[in-house]
Design a protein around this motif. Structure first.
Motif, PDB file in Angstrom:
ATOM      1  N   VAL A  99       0.861  -1.179   0.000  1.00 25.06           N
ATOM      2  CA  VAL A  99       0.000   0.000   0.000  1.00 25.06           C
ATOM      3  C   VAL A  99       0.897   1.227   0.000  1.00 25.06           C
ATOM      4  CG1 VAL A  99      -1.710   1.308   1.316  1.00 25.06           C
ATOM      5  CG2 VAL A  99      -1.867  -1.192   1.202  1.00 25.06           C
ATOM      6  N   THR A 158       0.740   5.299   0.391  1.00 22.99           N
ATOM      7  CA  THR A 158      -0.169   6.370   0.792  1.00 22.99           C
ATOM      8  C   THR A 158       0.449   7.747   0.557  1.00 22.99           C
ATOM      9  OG1 THR A 158       0.579   6.389   3.110  1.00 22.99           O
ATOM     10  CG2 THR A 158      -1.230   4.904   2.548  1.00 22.99           C
ATOM     11  N   LEU A 188      -6.164   0.040   7.556  1.00 20.59           N
ATOM     12  CA  LEU A 188      -4.902  -0.517   7.078  1.00 20.59           C
ATOM     13  C   LEU A 188      -4.231  -1.378   8.146  1.00 20.59           C
ATOM     14  CD1 LEU A 188      -3.400   2.447   5.007  1.00 20.59           C
ATOM     15  CD2 LEU A 188      -4.439   0.334   4.154  1.00 20.59           C
ATOM     16  N   TRP A 211      -5.996  -4.579   7.876  1.00 20.41           N
ATOM     17  CA  TRP A 211      -5.564  -5.306   6.670  1.00 20.41           C
ATOM     18  C   TRP A 211      -4.221  -5.983   6.908  1.00 20.41           C
ATOM     19  CZ3 TRP A 211      -5.587  -2.739   1.116  1.00 20.41           C
ATOM     20  CH2 TRP A 211      -5.536  -3.764   0.149  1.00 20.41           C
ATOM     21  N   ILE A 234       3.387  -0.921   4.055  1.00 21.62           N
ATOM     22  CA  ILE A 234       2.955   0.408   3.644  1.00 21.62           C
ATOM     23  C   ILE A 234       4.189   1.245   3.362  1.00 21.62           C
ATOM     24  CG2 ILE A 234       1.769   2.531   4.339  1.00 21.62           C
ATOM     25  CD1 ILE A 234       0.093   0.838   6.262  1.00 21.62           C
ATOM     26  N   THR A 294       4.727   5.145   2.855  1.00 21.93           N
ATOM     27  CA  THR A 294       4.004   6.408   2.908  1.00 21.93           C
ATOM     28  C   THR A 294       4.890   7.576   2.505  1.00 21.93           C
ATOM     29  OG1 THR A 294       2.575   7.841   4.235  1.00 21.93           O
ATOM     30  CG2 THR A 294       4.454   6.848   5.378  1.00 21.93           C
ATOM     31  N   VAL A 313      -1.698  -0.941  -3.955  1.00 20.15           N
ATOM     32  CA  VAL A 313      -2.833  -0.037  -3.810  1.00 20.15           C
ATOM     33  C   VAL A 313      -2.297   1.350  -3.445  1.00 20.15           C
ATOM     34  CG1 VAL A 313      -5.005   0.443  -2.618  1.00 20.15           C
ATOM     35  CG2 VAL A 313      -4.318  -1.934  -3.068  1.00 20.15           C
ATOM     36  N   ILE A 342      -3.065   5.159  -2.410  1.00 20.80           N
ATOM     37  CA  ILE A 342      -4.168   5.831  -1.721  1.00 20.80           C
ATOM     38  C   ILE A 342      -3.844   7.310  -1.550  1.00 20.80           C
ATOM     39  CG2 ILE A 342      -5.575   5.927   0.378  1.00 20.80           C
ATOM     40  CD1 ILE A 342      -4.817   3.006   0.886  1.00 20.80           C
ATOM     41  N   LEU A 366     -11.951   1.782   2.673  1.00 13.81           N
ATOM     42  CA  LEU A 366     -11.098   0.799   3.335  1.00 13.81           C
ATOM     43  C   LEU A 366     -11.796   0.073   4.491  1.00 13.81           C
ATOM     44  CD1 LEU A 366      -7.617   2.576   3.223  1.00 13.81           C
ATOM     45  CD2 LEU A 366      -8.419   0.666   1.826  1.00 13.81           C
TER      46      LEU A 366
END
Length: 272
Positions: A23, A25, A90, A93, A106, A108, A211, A213, A261
């Protein structure tokens, strides 16, 4: 009502191989927590209020006191914000992936601490962090990571009383000036090991589902990840209420992350 676009994400999450879900972000995920974006259309967007040249090392060298004032204001704003449902989902997840024996991480672009405070563990802050300061001397032994200290351990008393280049805090180890631990616009990802860019590349190579975001796709990290993961056949999504994805290989989900989400996790958890 179930948010539009959740079903393809559910199918992709359930069908992703064991290697990893990645992910990525951007500032959009923190907007619901009250933190303005950079390039967004929200009234407080930093891009609209701070000139690009101020987010540079060159500006820090010219006006370290003004640079610190800018970042201390941002730190105070971020410290007062709370994780929103997107951050919390998240965390769920990540736990769900672990239960399935699958990887999750993640990356970020954000410099706030909302992911950590929500409980995310597998996290790379590729642009640094507002809650850290860093020594400007490259050879400094402070840390780890090299040259860094928690911002709250730094004495800003004299600086707050009389902001000037002379009162900018100095490193307790070597006496050089301290700077925000932020990747500036005139720097690159290899500037400091704390940005973990090599780990980002490795995560992109492992990922079979990526993904994005709340990102404008305007920074190098997103392009690197998209190129590496796409070359290895990963399925990619972009969740954003406004921005369309910049490439045909990224599927767009037009939704607010703080709504989508939690629904994603509700469906995943209810189906095992």
């Amino acid at each position: 009502m179930k948010p539009s676009g959740v079903d393809p994400l559910v199918a992709a999450a359930r069908g992703a191989p064991a290697e990893s879900v990645l992910v990525v972000t951007g500032a959009g995920i923190s907007l619901a927590s009250g933190i303005p974006t950079f390039r967004g259309t929200d009234p407080g967007a930093v891009w609209a209020n701070e000139v690009m040249e101020k987010g540079t090392r060159a500006f820090f060298k010219r006006a370290p006191d003004e640079s610190w004032q800018i970042y201390l204001r941002r730190f105070e704003l971020a410290r007062g914000a709370q994780p929103n449902p997107a951050h919390l989902a998240l965390v769920e997840w990540e736990a769900w992936q672990a239960q399935q024996g699958r990887g999750f991480a993640i990356v970020t672009q954000n410099v706030d601490s909302l992911h950590e405070r929500a409980g995310s563990r597998a996290l790379v802050k590729v642009h640094g962090s507002l809650d850290k300061a860093r020594c400007t001397a490259r050879g400094c032994k402070l840390g780890p990571p090299r040259g860094t200290v928690p911002l709250e351990s730094v004495d800003f008393g004299a600086f707050h009383a009389d902001p000037s280049p002379e009162t900018v805090p100095h490193c307790p180890a070597c006496g050089s000036r301290l700077r925000p631990h932020i990747l500036w616009f005139d720097e690159n990802y290899t500037e400091h090991e704390g940005y973990e860019i090599e780990r980002v590349f490795a995560l992109a190579r492992q990922a079979r589902l990526v993904v994005f975001i709340g990102t404008s796709f305007s920074v190098g990290a997103t392009e690197h990840i998209r190129a590496i993961a796409g070359k290895r056949g990963a399925r990619m999504f972009s969740i954003d209420p406004v921005n369309a994805s910049p490439a045909k290989d990224i599927e767009t989900v037009t939704a607010r992350a703080e709504e989508l989400l939690p629904e994603l996790m509700h469906v995943l958890s209810s189906k095992g």
